[in-house]
Every structure is written in C-alpha cells, then in structure tokens.
Design a protein around this motif. Structure first.
Motif, PDB file in Angstrom:
ATOM      1  N   GLN A 195       1.573   1.971  11.133  1.00  0.00           N
ATOM      2  CA  GLN A 195       1.444   1.984   9.671  1.00  0.00           C
ATOM      3  C   GLN A 195       2.634   1.229   9.060  1.00  0.00           C
ATOM      4  OE1 GLN A 195      -1.279   3.839   8.166  1.00  0.00           O
ATOM      5  NE2 GLN A 195      -2.027   3.960  10.269  1.00  0.00           N
ATOM      6  N   ASN A 204       2.008  -1.769   6.845  1.00  0.00           N
ATOM      7  CA  ASN A 204       1.633  -2.404   5.586  1.00  0.00           C
ATOM      8  C   ASN A 204       0.107  -2.382   5.500  1.00  0.00           C
ATOM      9  OD1 ASN A 204       0.765  -4.487   3.768  1.00  0.00           O
ATOM     10  ND2 ASN A 204       2.789  -5.411   3.895  1.00  0.00           N
ATOM     11  N   TYR A 205      -0.414  -1.918   4.380  1.00  0.00           N
ATOM     12  CA  TYR A 205      -1.871  -1.822   4.229  1.00  0.00           C
ATOM     13  C   TYR A 205      -2.538  -3.183   4.434  1.00  0.00           C
ATOM     14  CZ  TYR A 205      -6.482  -1.393   2.243  1.00  0.00           C
ATOM     15  OH  TYR A 205      -7.843  -1.457   2.073  1.00  0.00           O
ATOM     16  N   ARG A 206      -1.896  -4.242   3.943  1.00  0.00           N
ATOM     17  CA  ARG A 206      -2.530  -5.573   4.045  1.00  0.00           C
ATOM     18  C   ARG A 206      -2.640  -6.027   5.499  1.00  0.00           C
ATOM     19  NH1 ARG A 206       0.069  -9.990   1.335  1.00  0.00           N
ATOM     20  NH2 ARG A 206       2.016  -8.859   1.493  1.00  0.00           N
ATOM     21  N   GLY A 221       0.816  -1.228   0.000  1.00  0.00           N
ATOM     22  CA  GLY A 221       0.000   0.000   0.000  1.00  0.00           C
ATOM     23  C   GLY A 221       0.837   1.261   0.000  1.00  0.00           C
ATOM     24  N   LYS A 246      -5.498  -3.972   6.981  1.00  0.00           N
ATOM     25  CA  LYS A 246      -6.789  -4.442   6.452  1.00  0.00           C
ATOM     26  C   LYS A 246      -7.191  -5.754   7.138  1.00  0.00           C
ATOM     27  CE  LYS A 246      -9.853  -4.690   2.796  1.00  0.00           C
ATOM     28  NZ  LYS A 246     -10.750  -5.625   3.397  1.00  0.00           N
ATOM     29  N   HIS A 250       0.439   4.947   2.859  1.00  0.00           N
ATOM     30  CA  HIS A 250       0.727   5.261   1.454  1.00  0.00           C
ATOM     31  C   HIS A 250       1.628   6.495   1.334  1.00  0.00           C
ATOM     32  CE1 HIS A 250      -2.834   7.374   2.795  1.00  0.00           C
ATOM     33  NE2 HIS A 250      -2.705   8.258   1.820  1.00  0.00           N
ATOM     34  N   LEU A 258      -5.416   5.753   7.991  1.00  0.00           N
ATOM     35  CA  LEU A 258      -4.424   5.209   7.060  1.00  0.00           C
ATOM     36  C   LEU A 258      -3.488   6.297   6.557  1.00  0.00           C
ATOM     37  CD1 LEU A 258      -6.176   2.799   4.540  1.00  0.00           C
ATOM     38  CD2 LEU A 258      -4.273   2.278   6.068  1.00  0.00           C
TER      39      LEU A 258
END
Ligand code: COA
Length: 333
Positions: A256, A258-260, A38, A263, A281, A278
C-alpha cells in the motif's frame, strides 16, 4: 513438507496524523495528497513506542489466532527498515523476548517495502527444507523516526505500524503456499534511500545537514514509474508460471504505497474492484508492514476465509520486489 499461512495479526499506534494536520506542517493540501496518493491519514507511534513494541503486539495476535502455541515457534524473522537499533540487537530478538518465546533463532531482514514478501519466502524455504516447523514472520516499522517532516515529497506518504503471520509446516498440499517470487536491483539504489544514521539517538548529535541525511530521500516520480512496471510484470510472471489467471485470485493484496500505483497495476491485470484490498487511505505507506496490515484488515472485516487465494505484490527501496501466491490456510486444527 509444505508451508501453510495460518494466521495474521496487526497493530497500529493510536495517534493519527491527518492530511489537514500535514497542511499545517508543510506546503501541501488534503486535495493534492488525496488526488496523487489516495492517502487520507496515517498512524504515528508515540516517542517511547518502538518498532519492537508494535511488532510484539501484532505477533501476539497472530500467534493467538494460529492454533499453535508460542512454545512451538522455532524461528522469528522481522522485516524492517526502522529497527530499534541499527546494528544490534535485531528487532526480532527483542520481539522474541517481549513475547516470552523460547530460545529460538531470530533475525531481521532489510528489503524495505518488499520485506514481508521476502520473509514469507524465507519461512517457506526453512519449512520445506525441514529445518523449522512454525515460523513467526513480522513486518514492523516506525517510519516516522526516519521521515523528514520538512520534506513534503516524502512526509505525506509514510506511517507506522506492524503486521505478523504464523507460517507452519503441513503435509496437506491444499494448504500450501504455492509460490513466492523475489528480486532486487541495486542499480536503482538512489531512488529511495536513507544515506546515513538510524532511528535511535545516534543522529541526535549530528549537525542539521548530517541529520537530514538520516531521513528517507526519494525520487518519487521515477520510483512511481518503475513501481508500476515492475509490479505488473512480476504478477504476470508468477501467475503464468503457475498456470493461473487473475480470475483465480480472490484477494489481490498489493503493497500500500499509493492508490494510483495500485490502480494502474490492477487495471493492467484486469482485476475487479472487489478483488483489490485497499488500506492506503487509512495507514499511508507502512513499508514492510503494509501487506500484513492489509491482510489483517481483510481478516477482521470477515472477508478472508479458509482456502481464499491471496496474491501479494510488493515493491520497495533497494530496489526490491516480490509477489506470492498464498491460500489462506486458517488455524492449525
Ligand atoms: N504537496 C503539494 N505539492 C507537492 C507535494 C506535496 N506533498 N509533493 C510534491 N509536490 C509538487 C512538486 O514539487 C511538483 O511541483 P512542480 O510541478 O512545481 O515542480 C509537483 O507537485 C509534481 O511533483 P511530482 O513529484 O512529479 O508528483 P507526482 O505526481 O509524481 O506525485 C508522489 C508525487 C510522491 C506522490 C509520486 O511520485 C509517488 O507516489 N511516487 C512513488 C512513491 C512511492 O510509492 N514510494 C515508495 C515505494 S515503496
């Protein structure tokens, strides 16, 4: 006496390192990085910009917004794994002097990406015991100094920056930090480590092999799995123990990384998209700084209001982990 989370501040360096720029440095692609993490970009400090410089800027902003004068600060704690100097002096003492704070107790702690949750826990304990009244807590990292820019498995993840908060004593229970959970398990030490060295000039004289052991090394895939499991379990535990559910949370502020990971944890806890903060990014993984930088983004976007319940959740090298239930108290009247 209770501990109130009064204010937040943050600083990220000017220079931006994009995924496209990383494509020119290692065998990777914007598509791979975006899909797996992400992350689109991260900020990188100038060569002569130190962890304490970033920490001071974030801290000055937090103090300014706290309703507390800098002369009233009686404890400074900095969470960092990339201090200006590895042994001494501590980054917290340098930040104190850069800010012109009175002669107060100041020290660093090392808990990697869980650093900010750890310093909140320490501040809470000092305040509730009556030993201190106004604690400046900081997460500050110059991870670029300990990142191997030839290792595509790690260099795409990390960025530099700092965040800070002022936590102060209150008799008003409504304002009180509700709970902080912290844990650690050294049997997983080898998942994320810098086997040698520091961020300064200490490793300049080393040969190439020794020098590479001064950089972060990571078993990414294993770390990912342990992270999701630990973060989810820890949040469930802190909510249960305080008779709360995810519906009671206004802002879920995870580390923060990793987006995965975020999620997966968000899904396991059935959190709605609008509850999850979030920033990965924009800044990548800034370790101990990532949570206060994310809270600051929330604050500056006008979405953080007095009384909003925040749930912090972090995980990092050590391994360490932690979570915290914190109502945003706002400046001292
Ligand atoms: N660009 C392109 N390919 C890459 C790459 C990169 N930057 N980094 C690794 N790869 C390759 C690997 O070499 C591997 O190739 P192979 O299948 O030919 O062997 C493939 O991609 C898959 O590697 P893997 O490590 O299994 O990928 P992953 O899906 O686990 O994603 C991470 C890698 C690092 C993004 C992921 O594991 C992660 O985020 N882990 C947690 C890390 C973390 O958050 N650490 C901090 C905790 S605070």
């Amino acid at each position: 006496m209770y501990a109130a989370f009064r204010s937040v501040g943050a600083y990220v360096p000017e220079r931006i390192l994009t995924n496209e720029a990383l494509e020119k440095m290692v065998d990777t692609s914007d598509e791979w990085i975006t899909k797996r993490t992400g992350i689109k970009e991260r900020h990188i400090a100038a060569e002569d910009e130190f962890t304490s410089d970033m920490g001071s800027k974030a801290a000055a902003q937090a103090i300014e917004r706290s309703g507390i004068s800098k002369d009233e600060i009686d404890l400074v704690i900095c969470a960092t794994i990339s201090p200006d100097y590895f042994n001494m002096p501590s980054t917290a003492t340098i930040i104190s002097s850069k800010l012109g704070l009175p002669n107060v107790m100041a020290f660093d702690i090392s808990a990697a990406c869980t650093g900010f949750v750890y310093v909140v826990s320490i501040a809470k304990a000092f305040i509730e015991s009556g030993m201190k009244k106004n604690v400046l807590v900081i997460g500050a990292e110059k991870l670029s100094a300990i990142t191997d820019y030839t290792d595509r498995a790690t260099c795409i993840l990390f960025g530099d920056g700092a965040g800070a908060a002022v936590i102060s004593a209150t008799e008003n229970r409504e304002e009180a930090i509700i709970d902080v959970h912290t844990g650690a398990d050294g049997t997983y030490a080898d998942l994320l480590m810098t086997p040698n060295g520091g961020t300064g000039s200490a490793h300049d004289a080393l040969d190439a092999e020794a020098k590479s052991s001064c950089f972060m090394q990571m078993k990414g895939n294993e770390t990912f799995k342990v992270a999701v499991r630990t973060l989810t379990n820890d949040v469930k535990a802190i909510l249960d123990e305080n008779n709360m559910t995810s519906d009671d949370i206004k802002h879920f502020v995870p580390h923060q990384a990793n987006y995965r990971i975020i999620k997966a944890v968000g899904d396991a806890l059935k959190l709605k998209e609008e509850q999850i903060v979030l920033t990965v990014h924009k800044y990548g993984n800034t370790s101990g700084s990532s949570i206060p930088i994310a809270i600051n983004d929330l604050y500056e976007s006008g979405k953080l209001h007095q009384g909003d319940m925040m749930l912090l959740d972090a995980f990092g090298g050590g391994l360490t982990w932690g979570s915290a239930l914190i109502p945003f108290a706002g400046p001292k009247a």
